[in-house]
Design a protein around this motif. Structure first.
Motif, PDB file in Angstrom:
ATOM      1  N   ALA A 122       1.088  10.335  10.830  1.00 22.50           N
ATOM      2  CA  ALA A 122       1.172   8.941  10.915  1.00 22.50           C
ATOM      3  C   ALA A 122       1.258   8.522  12.413  1.00 22.50           C
ATOM      4  O   ALA A 122       1.929   9.463  13.436  1.00 22.50           O
ATOM      5  CB  ALA A 122       2.027   8.144  10.113  1.00 22.50           C
ATOM      6  N   ALA A 123       0.973   7.462  12.940  1.00 22.19           N
ATOM      7  CA  ALA A 123       1.364   6.845  14.193  1.00 22.19           C
ATOM      8  C   ALA A 123       2.756   6.877  14.681  1.00 22.19           C
ATOM      9  O   ALA A 123       3.496   7.116  13.596  1.00 22.19           O
ATOM     10  CB  ALA A 123       0.654   5.635  14.394  1.00 22.19           C
ATOM     11  N   LYS A 124       3.065   7.139  15.739  1.00 30.38           N
ATOM     12  CA  LYS A 124       4.352   7.337  16.207  1.00 30.38           C
ATOM     13  C   LYS A 124       4.983   8.605  15.800  1.00 30.38           C
ATOM     14  O   LYS A 124       6.123   8.702  15.475  1.00 30.38           O
ATOM     15  CB  LYS A 124       5.090   6.182  16.133  1.00 30.38           C
ATOM     16  N   SER A 125       3.966   9.628  15.624  1.00 35.43           N
ATOM     17  CA  SER A 125       4.461  10.900  15.299  1.00 35.43           C
ATOM     18  C   SER A 125       5.324  11.296  13.987  1.00 35.43           C
ATOM     19  O   SER A 125       6.676  11.593  14.121  1.00 35.43           O
ATOM     20  CB  SER A 125       5.266  11.678  16.446  1.00 35.43           C
ATOM     21  N   ARG A 126       5.031  10.455  12.930  1.00 38.83           N
ATOM     22  CA  ARG A 126       5.697  10.531  11.737  1.00 38.83           C
ATOM     23  C   ARG A 126       4.683  11.540  10.719  1.00 38.83           C
ATOM     24  O   ARG A 126       3.621  11.417  10.626  1.00 38.83           O
ATOM     25  CB  ARG A 126       5.807   9.260  10.824  1.00 38.83           C
ATOM     26  N   GLU A 127       5.441  12.256  10.133  1.00 38.81           N
ATOM     27  CA  GLU A 127       4.569  13.101   8.945  1.00 38.81           C
ATOM     28  C   GLU A 127       5.020  12.413   7.648  1.00 38.81           C
ATOM     29  O   GLU A 127       6.159  12.222   7.392  1.00 38.81           O
ATOM     30  CB  GLU A 127       5.242  14.511   8.987  1.00 38.81           C
ATOM     31  N   VAL A 128       4.084  12.056   7.144  1.00 38.80           N
ATOM     32  CA  VAL A 128       4.159  11.305   5.873  1.00 38.80           C
ATOM     33  C   VAL A 128       3.412  11.897   4.617  1.00 38.80           C
ATOM     34  O   VAL A 128       2.410  12.856   5.089  1.00 38.80           O
ATOM     35  CB  VAL A 128       3.687   9.754   6.030  1.00 38.80           C
ATOM     36  N   MET A 129       3.689  11.744   3.425  1.00 35.49           N
ATOM     37  CA  MET A 129       2.858  11.928   2.541  1.00 35.49           C
ATOM     38  C   MET A 129       2.491  10.867   1.375  1.00 35.49           C
ATOM     39  O   MET A 129       3.138   9.841   1.378  1.00 35.49           O
ATOM     40  CB  MET A 129       3.862  12.898   1.440  1.00 35.49           C
ATOM     41  N   LEU A 130       1.143  10.800   0.968  1.00 38.14           N
ATOM     42  CA  LEU A 130       0.719   9.738   0.108  1.00 38.14           C
ATOM     43  C   LEU A 130       1.620   9.713  -1.024  1.00 38.14           C
ATOM     44  O   LEU A 130       1.992  10.842  -1.655  1.00 38.14           O
ATOM     45  CB  LEU A 130      -0.706  10.144  -0.182  1.00 38.14           C
ATOM     46  N   TYR A 131       2.043   8.592  -1.470  1.00 39.20           N
ATOM     47  CA  TYR A 131       2.814   8.150  -2.420  1.00 39.20           C
ATOM     48  C   TYR A 131       1.951   8.417  -3.748  1.00 39.20           C
ATOM     49  O   TYR A 131       0.915   8.088  -3.742  1.00 39.20           O
ATOM     50  CB  TYR A 131       3.134   6.779  -2.323  1.00 39.20           C
ATOM     51  N   PRO A 132       2.584   9.281  -4.748  1.00 35.20           N
ATOM     52  CA  PRO A 132       2.026   9.797  -5.760  1.00 35.20           C
ATOM     53  C   PRO A 132       1.306   8.653  -6.669  1.00 35.20           C
ATOM     54  O   PRO A 132       0.305   9.045  -7.356  1.00 35.20           O
ATOM     55  CB  PRO A 132       2.821  10.652  -6.636  1.00 35.20           C
ATOM     56  N   GLY A 133       2.031   7.538  -6.432  1.00 30.63           N
ATOM     57  CA  GLY A 133       1.467   6.394  -7.511  1.00 30.63           C
ATOM     58  C   GLY A 133       0.259   5.900  -6.667  1.00 30.63           C
ATOM     59  O   GLY A 133      -0.419   4.869  -7.541  1.00 30.63           O
ATOM     60  N   SER A 134      -0.108   6.137  -5.533  1.00 30.85           N
ATOM     61  CA  SER A 134      -1.305   5.531  -4.851  1.00 30.85           C
ATOM     62  C   SER A 134      -2.493   6.177  -5.342  1.00 30.85           C
ATOM     63  O   SER A 134      -2.748   6.910  -5.911  1.00 30.85           O
ATOM     64  CB  SER A 134      -1.367   5.846  -3.394  1.00 30.85           C
TER      65      SER A 134
END
Length: 940
Positions: A640-652
């Motif tokens: 993600a922007a501003k160098s964040r590592e994210v995971m899609l929320y499983p409920g998405s």
DNA sequence: CTCTCCCTT
């Protein structure tokens, strides 16, 4: 009334000035003022008469301090009153204010942190005054107001009072403000207290009463000039505290958890034959579910979960009387928001999820943390309200003592963008100098400002580089009109441009409520199936729209509220939240249309979702959440922007099928960093929407012959993400000076233009000629170098770097003369003409003229002079000794020939240089080849 | 590689 007083003072000041010019008008003006004064005085008298007779319940502890409180309120501007729940302070203090003669020239305002509390307190006070709610006692919360023409007391949410400051900057409607539950230190409470600190200096007549749970008083008193503190006892029944710490070693090994311990606690109580109601505090929904399941298996009694996401019906169960022991397993909701009667035992795990905002990564976190001592005390106080109680803490006495006294105020752990936006709209000056009781950290303020800058609400004030001074953009005022998160407000502004206001109003309202989808444990599959039909594969925002569509569809068909409740139940939607969604939607539309009440009851229309509208919607969402974009790494993992590592929320709805780029309305840290409420986006939108935040880097600028212009490679980076890897762009707009330099050097000086330009051919041939002189004379520095020619062009050309501009320029000037250089322009040092004469351009062999090619490149083939001799002339050329035509070269060649003689022969000769010179100067070699002529000369 | 306390303009 205070407001009239203010008006009259202003009017009199104005009249004073006017009287100098028009004395005749002054009389008329004063009559009008007199009238208003009379009306105002009559209102105050009427209010005084309308105060009903009332008593104070003698059983309440606060009644004992009645006289002290009334006297102190009369004497001091600010009073801090502390007392635990059950002291009766919330309902009795407004009445004591009336008894102190307040509430006549202005209303007594009482603020509450929660809506339900505001309404119920209003009706309780009203009934104690022997009235119905909405007569002398009014209330005002979002979407609901009950009042009369002349209320004496008004109960409202603290957010509501804050909203009133926009219209009534000095709160002239009030002569008293009571800020209740101040110890909760919510954003709104801290904002109001900061606001009042300044206002009280201006309004000497305004009284302020701060009420708080016992421990938190010194800070409030200090903040208001050491205001007097009155303590009221509250506890009616004693509560015994038992510490039952969890063995840290066993917990570490995973042999036991706080869930195990809580269950064991209940078992133990039941073994001791204690069958009164139990309240257990646990931090998460999952813990509660696990605990409930295990308790149901192992213990007797009615086990009930309690948390905010639970459906209203299931929440109500905890209040209904039961024939057996109730065991309520709850989150923080039972600490302040809901009071359950008749609890005898509290089991406190001492933990809670506490919101934390990390300004560096702009991430919201909800870590499980130990609660503060004041929070633990509050939990303890939940039993013993009607009988004595026992509070069992699943931690040690020492651990309790080590905990912080108070929960960190919300303002110190929140995203401040909203607060800053409101302060700007209210002209409250710099955030850093606002008199908050606890000043937010500068880093947090900077982050809030940065978010507003990302949204285009602020621009840096270049005239003041030193401090945090910013200029407001036009959209600030529009944004601050919406009672929404600044990012959501920003979306609405963009929707005006895109022409999708209705759609964005629906989504904006959805983002402002808690998820309306209910997922009860026992019907989890049915709920999932019901929700699946709404789910959009490309966007969770469109999922909201689809829920909305079905809702508005059903609203058409269903007339009664009952049927509508059934619809919600059937689709596992929360009726309360759906209503809230609809109300906020209408509120947004109202603000947009300028409070047009006719629109209020318009039925929401169904929205057709096609590609065009979907694109518009997501561009609007991006305008608000641009810094929440993310690029796919693998499967559900994104950077993600501003160098964040994210995971899609499983409920998405995007889980397992997200596109290469997404935007999310929330990036939060729980068990991982999750992106919630996500949608696929097109990366092409990013550059346009994020123009001001894009970083462009360029490299490999060069002349591109085929395009006829100077180009460079470009990379575009937005918030640290590469949105364009590499593309060729015209370099002219990027760096015109540099582009011109390259154009001049690579295109004009080198002649690499790919088309005929007469001036260029002229110049190149002149330069060529000059360079030939160097080759002949075998030295450098006669012709000017490339840089000198480049400078000639640069002087004569404007800032252009492409062929078309050049051709247009020549056309406009009428000729290319201005670009034609003269011969001397190419000569740096004039050569000696006599010397030059020694290098003929051609030589004659018989009747044939042969061209001489000179080259000055020692060590390379072709160095010196080259004459191409036709095959037929070779023998003639050899016998004729062609060297004689090139006198300057002859002498050098002879010298080296002599030098190559055997040593004994050479020693007999005079100096070789001398021989070479004399030989060359004599025309003795006319008919012989050079070696023959030279040997003849030597013998001679 | 699967899930978030509570409020409010």
């Amino acid at each position: 009334m205070i407001a009239d007083c203010d008006y009259l003072l202003q009017a009199l000041k104005a009249a004073d000035i006017r009287s100098l010019q028009r004395p005749d008008l002054v009389h008329h003006h004063l009559l009008k003022l007199q009238k208003r004064f009379d009306v105002s005085r009559r209102r105050v008298q009427n209010r005084k008469r309308s105060v009903p007779a009332f008593g104070l319940p003698p059983e309440l502890p606060i009644t004992a301090k009645r006289q002290l409180i009334i006297d102190t309120i009369r004497k001091d501007q600010v009073v801090v009153i502390t007392g635990e729940t059950g002291s009766g302070k919330t309902t009795q203090i407004p009445k004591m204010c009336l008894a102190a003669g307040l509430g006549l020239r202005g209303i007594i305002g009482l603020t509450q942190p929660r809506r339900i509390a505001a309404v119920s307190i209003a009706s309780r006070i009203a009934s104690e005054l022997g009235q119905l709610c909405g007569e002398s006692v009014a209330y005002k919360i979002r979407f609901e107001e009950k009042t009369s023409a002349e209320p004496l007391i008004k109960v409202m949410t603290d957010g509501m009072l804050l909203a009133e400051t926009v219209q009534d900057r000095d709160l002239l409607a009030y002569d008293t403000i009571i800020v209740d539950e101040a110890h909760e230190r919510s954003l709104n409470i801290d904002f109001i207290l900061g606001y009042l600190r300044t206002l009280l200096l201006k309004r000497n007549d305004l009284k302020l009463i701060i009420t708080s749970a016992t421990i938190d008083t010194a800070k409030f008193s200090q903040a208001f000039d050491n205001a007097p503190v009155i303590e009221v006892s509250g506890r009616m029944y004693p509560v015994e505290v038992r510490y039952r710490p969890i063995d840290p070693v066993r917990e570490e090994k995973g042999e036991t958890t706080y869930v195990d311990e809580a269950v064991a606690c209940v078992e133990q109580l039941q073994q001791e034959r204690r069958f009164e109601d139990i309240l257990i505090f646990l931090p998460t929904e999952q813990d509660i579910r696990e605990t409930c399941e295990r308790l149901a298996k192992r213990c007797s009694g009615l086990v009930l979960p309690l948390f905010a996401r639970l459906s209203a019906g299931n929440q109500r169960l905890v209040f209904s009387p039961a024939s057996q022991q109730k065991i309520i397993v709850a989150t923080n909701i039972a600490e302040t928001s809901l009071t359950i009667p008749g609890i005898k035992y509290v089991i406190d795990a001492g933990l809670a999820r506490i919101l934390e905002y990390n300004p560096r990564s702009q991430t919201t976190g909800l870590p499980i943390k130990s609660v503060s001592r004041s929070s633990a005390e509050q939990r303890k106080g939940r039993c013993g309200r009607v009988q004595d109680g026992i509070c069992i803490r699943l931690y040690s006495r020492e651990e309790f003592a080590d905990r912080p006294l108070y929960t960190t105020p919300e303002i110190l752990r929140s995203n401040l963008a909203g607060v800053i936006l409101r302060m700007l709209a209210l002209n409250l000056g710099l955030v850093s100098s606002f008199p908050f009781i606890d000043r937010p950290h500068p880093k947090n303020i900077r982050d809030g400002i940065e978010i507003l800058r990302d949204l285009g609400a602020l621009t840096r004030d270049e005239s003041d580089a030193e401090t945090e001074h910013y200029k407001l953009t036009e959209i600030v005022r529009t944004m601050s009109q919406f009672p929404l998160d600044p990012r959501v407000s920003r979306m609405i502004i963009e929707a005006k441009q895109e022409g999708c206001l209705n759609e964005i109003a629906v989504i904006a309202a959805a983002l402002s409520i808690q998820d309306p989808r209910e997922r009860p444990y026992d019907k989890i599959d049915q709920a999932a199936a019901a929700h699946a039909q709404f789910q959009h594969p490309e966007s969770d925002f469109l999922t909201y729209l689809q829920i909305w569509n079905r809702y508005s569809d059903s609203l058409e068909k269903m007339q009664s509220q009952g049927k509508w409740r059934k619809f919600c139940r059937d689709h596992f939607l929360s009726y309360r939240r759906m209503t809230e969604w609809r109300d906020i939607y209408h509120q947004i539309l109202e603000i947009i249309s300028g409070k047009n009440s006719a629109q209020k009851h318009r039925k929401p229309a169904k929205i057709e979702i096609d590609q065009t509208i979907s694109d518009k919607i997501h561009r609007c969402i991006l305008s608000g959440y641009l810094s929440n974009i993310a690029q796919k790494k693998e499967k559900n993992f994104y950077t993600a922007a501003k160098s964040r590592e994210v995971m899609l929320y499983p409920g998405s709805g995007l889980f397992n099928r997200g596109g290469p780029w997404i935007v999310a309305s929330e990036i939060s840290l729980t068990s991982r960093v999750f992106a919630r409420n996500a949608a696929n986006i097109k990366s092409e939108w990013l550059e346009e929407l994020g123009r001001d935040h894009c970083r462009y880097t360029h490299w490999a600028a060069h002349w591109e012959k085929n395009r006829g212009q100077v180009v460079a490679l470009e990379k575009v980076i937005l918030f640290g993400l590469t949105i364009v890897e590499q593309r060729t762009v015209a370099y002219e707009q990027i760096n015109p000076e540099e582009a011109k330099k390259i154009f001049v050097r690579e295109a004009l000086v080198m002649g690499e233009v790919g088309r005929k330009l007469p001036f260029l051919e002229h110049n190149l041939s002149l330069w060529e000629k000059t360079k030939t002189m160097e080759d002949k004379l075998r030295k450098r520095g006669i012709a000017v170098d490339e840089e000198a020619i480049a400078q000639l062009y640069e002087q004569r050309l404007p800032l252009i770097s492409d062929i078309r501009s050049l051709q247009k320029l020549i056309k406009d000037k009428g000729s290319d003369d201005f670009l034609r250089f003269r011969e001397e322009d190419f000569i740096a040092h004039d050569p000696d003409p006599r010397e030059l004469q020694q290098f003929p351009d051609q030589i004659k062999i018989g009747n044939a003229a042969l061209a001489c090619h000179y080259r000055f490149e020692p060590g390379l083939a072709g160095d010196g002079v080259t004459v191409s001799v036709p095959l037929g002339l070779v023998s003639k050329a050899a016998s004729e000794n062609i060297e004689r035509h090139l006198p300057s070269l002859l002498q050098e060649k002879v010298f080296y020939m002599l030098k190559s003689l055997p040593k004994n022969a050479r020693q007999k000769l005079p100096p070789l240089v001398q021989i070479a010179k004399i030989f060359s100067e004599r025309a003795t070699i006319a008919d012989n080849s050079l070696p023959l002529a030279l040997s003849k000369f030597l013998f001679h």
